[in-house]
Structures are given as C-alpha cells and as structure tokens.
Design a protein around this motif. Structure first.
Motif, PDB file in Angstrom:
ATOM      1  N   GLY A   4     -19.230   6.354-112.806  1.00  9.91           N
ATOM      2  CA  GLY A   4     -18.685   6.934-114.023  1.00  9.91           C
ATOM      3  C   GLY A   4     -17.693   8.072-113.842  1.00  9.91           C
ATOM      4  N   HIS A   5     -17.006   8.357-114.941  1.00 13.61           N
ATOM      5  CA  HIS A   5     -15.991   9.423-115.003  1.00 13.61           C
ATOM      6  C   HIS A   5     -15.996   9.903-116.434  1.00 13.61           C
ATOM      7  CE1 HIS A   5     -11.921  10.960-115.721  1.00 13.61           C
ATOM      8  NE2 HIS A   5     -11.977  11.364-114.463  1.00 13.61           N
ATOM      9  N   TYR A   6     -16.472  11.129-116.684  1.00 16.76           N
ATOM     10  CA  TYR A   6     -16.738  11.587-118.049  1.00 16.76           C
ATOM     11  C   TYR A   6     -15.883  12.795-118.418  1.00 16.76           C
ATOM     12  CZ  TYR A   6     -20.646   8.592-116.922  1.00 16.76           C
ATOM     13  OH  TYR A   6     -21.406   7.531-116.521  1.00 16.76           O
ATOM     14  N   GLN A   7     -15.514  12.876-119.705  1.00 20.31           N
ATOM     15  CA  GLN A   7     -14.631  13.941-120.176  1.00 20.31           C
ATOM     16  C   GLN A   7     -15.349  15.301-120.221  1.00 20.31           C
ATOM     17  OE1 GLN A   7     -11.417  13.427-120.803  1.00 20.31           O
ATOM     18  NE2 GLN A   7     -11.560  11.266-120.321  1.00 20.31           N
ATOM     19  N   THR A   8     -16.656  15.292-120.584  1.00 21.73           N
ATOM     20  CA  THR A   8     -17.398  16.552-120.674  1.00 21.73           C
ATOM     21  C   THR A   8     -18.722  16.438-119.935  1.00 21.73           C
ATOM     22  OG1 THR A   8     -18.596  15.920-122.685  1.00 21.73           O
ATOM     23  CG2 THR A   8     -16.412  16.942-122.973  1.00 21.73           C
ATOM     24  N   LYS A   9     -19.326  17.616-119.639  1.00 24.20           N
ATOM     25  CA  LYS A   9     -20.609  17.637-118.931  1.00 24.20           C
ATOM     26  C   LYS A   9     -21.723  17.069-119.801  1.00 24.20           C
ATOM     27  CE  LYS A   9     -23.408  20.572-115.939  1.00 24.20           C
ATOM     28  NZ  LYS A   9     -23.622  21.919-115.354  1.00 24.20           N
ATOM     29  N   ASN A  10     -21.663  17.319-121.120  1.00 24.84           N
ATOM     30  CA  ASN A  10     -22.707  16.819-122.037  1.00 24.84           C
ATOM     31  C   ASN A  10     -22.798  15.289-122.014  1.00 24.84           C
ATOM     32  OD1 ASN A  10     -23.454  19.357-122.846  1.00 24.84           O
ATOM     33  ND2 ASN A  10     -22.030  19.423-124.583  1.00 24.84           N
ATOM     34  N   ILE A  11     -21.634  14.635-121.986  1.00 32.66           N
ATOM     35  CA  ILE A  11     -21.621  13.162-121.926  1.00 32.66           C
ATOM     36  C   ILE A  11     -22.232  12.700-120.608  1.00 32.66           C
ATOM     37  CG2 ILE A  11     -20.147  11.103-121.910  1.00 32.66           C
ATOM     38  CD1 ILE A  11     -18.122  12.705-123.595  1.00 32.66           C
ATOM     39  N   ALA A  12     -21.900  13.420-119.522  1.00 37.34           N
ATOM     40  CA  ALA A  12     -22.435  13.084-118.198  1.00 37.34           C
ATOM     41  C   ALA A  12     -23.956  13.240-118.168  1.00 37.34           C
ATOM     42  CB  ALA A  12     -21.795  13.962-117.131  1.00 37.34           C
ATOM     43  N   ILE A  13     -24.483  14.299-118.816  1.00 39.29           N
ATOM     44  CA  ILE A  13     -25.944  14.538-118.852  1.00 39.29           C
ATOM     45  C   ILE A  13     -26.651  13.397-119.588  1.00 39.29           C
ATOM     46  CG2 ILE A  13     -27.730  16.051-119.822  1.00 39.29           C
ATOM     47  CD1 ILE A  13     -25.731  18.408-119.250  1.00 39.29           C
ATOM     48  N   LYS A  14     -26.065  12.958-120.718  1.00 41.68           N
ATOM     49  CA  LYS A  14     -26.653  11.831-121.473  1.00 41.68           C
ATOM     50  C   LYS A  14     -26.723  10.572-120.614  1.00 41.68           C
ATOM     51  CE  LYS A  14     -25.267  13.302-126.114  1.00 41.68           C
ATOM     52  NZ  LYS A  14     -24.383  13.004-127.275  1.00 41.68           N
ATOM     53  N   GLN A  15     -25.617  10.278-119.887  1.00 37.40           N
ATOM     54  CA  GLN A  15     -25.574   9.095-119.024  1.00 37.40           C
ATOM     55  C   GLN A  15     -26.584   9.220-117.875  1.00 37.40           C
ATOM     56  OE1 GLN A  15     -23.900   6.361-119.758  1.00 37.40           O
ATOM     57  NE2 GLN A  15     -24.779   5.362-118.010  1.00 37.40           N
ATOM     58  N   LYS A  16     -26.757  10.451-117.383  1.00 38.72           N
ATOM     59  CA  LYS A  16     -27.709  10.702-116.283  1.00 38.72           C
ATOM     60  C   LYS A  16     -29.127  10.341-116.720  1.00 38.72           C
ATOM     61  CE  LYS A  16     -29.671  14.313-113.397  1.00 38.72           C
ATOM     62  NZ  LYS A  16     -29.943  15.736-113.269  1.00 38.72           N
ATOM     63  N   LYS A  17     -29.489  10.744-117.956  1.00 35.34           N
ATOM     64  CA  LYS A  17     -30.829  10.442-118.480  1.00 35.34           C
ATOM     65  C   LYS A  17     -31.075   8.934-118.565  1.00 35.34           C
ATOM     66  CE  LYS A  17     -31.335  14.740-121.088  1.00 35.34           C
ATOM     67  NZ  LYS A  17     -31.354  15.373-122.438  1.00 35.34           N
ATOM     68  N   ILE A  18     -30.031   8.189-118.969  1.00 35.26           N
ATOM     69  CA  ILE A  18     -30.150   6.718-119.066  1.00 35.26           C
ATOM     70  C   ILE A  18     -30.361   6.111-117.686  1.00 35.26           C
ATOM     71  CG2 ILE A  18     -28.896   4.593-119.676  1.00 35.26           C
ATOM     72  CD1 ILE A  18     -27.413   6.335-121.821  1.00 35.26           C
TER      73      ILE A  18
END
Length: 330
Positions: A4-18
């Motif tokens: 992945g490649h995410y615009q913000t850290k919050n989006i990255a955290i959500k993807q991490k949980k999944i």
C-alpha cells in the motif's frame, strides 16, 4: 513485504487493523515512504548481478542429417499498443490506477486475462536492472472518477494487490526513465525434422503460399464487413477509451434534423436521448486525443457557435444503452 501507499497516517492505521486480522501471526508496522526508499537503495547497493552470457544462435547438424536444432518460437505477451499510445499522449493532469509491480511477465498476463483488463491496461519494465514490471489501468479526468472505477474492481484484485490512484504524469516519467529496459527472455531450443529433396521443399512452399492467400482473403472479408457496418454500429462497438465530439444538445427532433442537414453531418453523427429529455448530437469516432483535436479544429464556425466539446466515447455509449434501447434512429 511492502503493502500500500496512503495519503494520511489515519488511512494507513485503518488498513493496518484490517491486515492484522487477516495475518494474525505477522508483525505489521507503518513506515514512511522515504524510509522504505532508503532501505531499498541500501539493499540494491548490496546486490551483485551477474549478467547472463549472451547465447549465440547455433544451428547444429545431427550426424544422420535428419534434424536441426533451432530456437523455439514463443509468443511473448505484449501490452495493448493502442492504449499505450493514448496513455503516453494524454494530459499530465489526468489520473490512472497503478495495479502493482511484478517480477514475472507470466503473472502479468494471467492477471490481465483473469480480470479482463487488456483493453485499458499498459505495462512496462523498470528499475535499474529492468527486472520489475509496472501495470497500470485506465485514464480518468479527475480523482473522483478514478476512485469510482477502483471501487468497481474485483474484490480479490483489490485485497491481494492493493492498487492505488496515481497521476498519469508520474507514470509517464517512470516510463521515460526506463525506455529499452525490457527483460530478455531465456531462449529455448527444439529439434525439427528436415528432408533434403526437391519435392518436399516444393510442397512446403505451396503450403506457405496457400496459407498466405487464406490470410489475405480473411483480411479482405474483415475489411468489407467493417465497411458494411453503419456509423451507429461502429460508434457503439468502439473501445471505451476512444473519443468523440459532443456537438450540442437540442430540445426536439426538428431542431436536430435541421442542424444536421444545414451542416452536412449526416454520415458521421449519432443522435442520443438523455434523462433530461434533451437530444445530443455526437460527431465522429477517434482512437486518441490527438486525432480528435485535429478533427475538432476542422469544424466550421457555424458548428463552433454551438460550443462543441471533446469527450470519451463511453459516456455517449452508456447514455445510448440506458435511454435509447427502445428507439431506432436513422
């Protein structure tokens, strides 16, 4: 493994949980892109690439002189050249979907064929050694259009490869930096039977000639068939990445017929009804934006007063399918 490649850290955290739910035994961390790039450069610097010795084409005669060794002909899967040309000539402010990078051409071929991506896909070799293959899909006018297209992707494709939206300019820049870095496939050899007599040689020549004639006849039939198609059929069957010119909208059929007749557009237009009870006139079928602009400039001043504009052909195709299925328009 980087995902992945995410615009913000919050989006990255959500993807991490999944991902943590999916891969319970794996440790998953969030890293900055610049840190990953630095690690990758260190890794590449430590690699020692041994260049394969160039194999010379050798034709060996067997003792019995009945077989010869030759390079086995293998079909190489190639990118869609038409879409590639359109992509490389598109404006830099457009968007595309970067599917993923691969190390094997076979994997690229299987993915494209499995998810039916060929018509609007483009892939090329890149990196310092030409070992990686970048695959992108589609051209979109804005970020939202690309986002909607991404949502419609197959669920398996998005969960496995995690495609991202990119500016076409960044992909074109990467392509231009890596022109002529195509990986050379390993050569395979085979033995074939050879008979040295005039009659067999003549037979082979006759067979080749016959096959060539068949191909010519087939090609002529296809050309005739294409010529016999009406403009409406050609328009509706055109690839979705083609372009057309929207001449304008009219409130009734009388105005449409008058406009077409006065401007002598009978042979190159499609009439399309819309949800707002307007009637649009679509002019021409063009494979790329350059060809479209050339024809746009040729429009008369009278037509240009109507403020025509260029658009993707698929938009008109969708409108026609939705609102014109019960109408037959000459």
């Amino acid at each position: 493994v980087i995902l992945g490649h995410y615009q913000t850290k919050n989006i990255a955290i959500k993807q991490k949980k999944i991902l943590e739910k999916k891969f319970k035994n794996k440790k998953i961390n969030i890293k900055k892109i610049k840190d990953i790039k630095a690690l990758y450069k260190k890794y590449v610097a430590g690699l020692k690439i041994e260049k394969e010795k160039e194999k010379i084409k050798i034709v060996e005669k067997i003792k019995i002189v009945e077989k010869i060794k030759q390079i086995k002909k293998k079909k190489i899967f190639k990118t869609n050249q038409t879409f590639k040309d359109v992509f490389l000539n598109t404006n830099d402010d457009k968007f595309t979907i970067s599917i993923a990078s691969f190390v094997s051409l076979d994997r690229v071929e299987k993915l494209i064929l499995k998810y039916n991506l060929y018509d609007e896909s483009f892939f090329f070799y890149y990196d310092d050694f030409g070992k990686l293959i970048k695959l992108v899909y589609g051209i979109y006018d804005n970020y939202e259009d690309a986002k909607n297209a991404l949502y419609n992707f197959d669920a398996d494709l998005t969960s496995i490869y995690l495609p991202i939206i990119k500016k076409t300019s960044s992909i074109k820049e990467l392509y231009n930096q890596n022109i002529n870095k195509e990986k050379k496939e390993k050569l395979e050899y085979e033995y074939i039977n050879v008979k040295y007599n005039d009659s067999s040689t003549q037979k082979k020549k006759n067979i080749k000639k016959e096959l060539k004639n068949k191909d010519i006849k087939k090609e002529l039939k296809q050309k005739v068939k294409s010529k016999n198609l009406s403009f409406q059929e050609k328009f509706l069957k055109a690839p979705i990445y083609y372009y057309t010119i929207n001449i304008g909208s009219f409130s009734n059929m009388t105005l449409v017929e008058k406009f077409i007749k006065n401007n002598k557009l009978e042979k190159k237009v499609l009439i399309v009804y819309t949800s707002k009870k307007h009637i649009k006139i679509m002019y021409g079928i063009y494979p790329n934006i350059i060809e479209t602009k050339k024809n746009f400039l040729k429009l008369t001043k009278r037509i240009k007063k109507n403020k025509p504009f260029i658009q993707r052909i698929y938009r008109a195709q969708l409108l026609h399918k939705k609102y014109n299925s019960d109408r037959f328009i000459k």
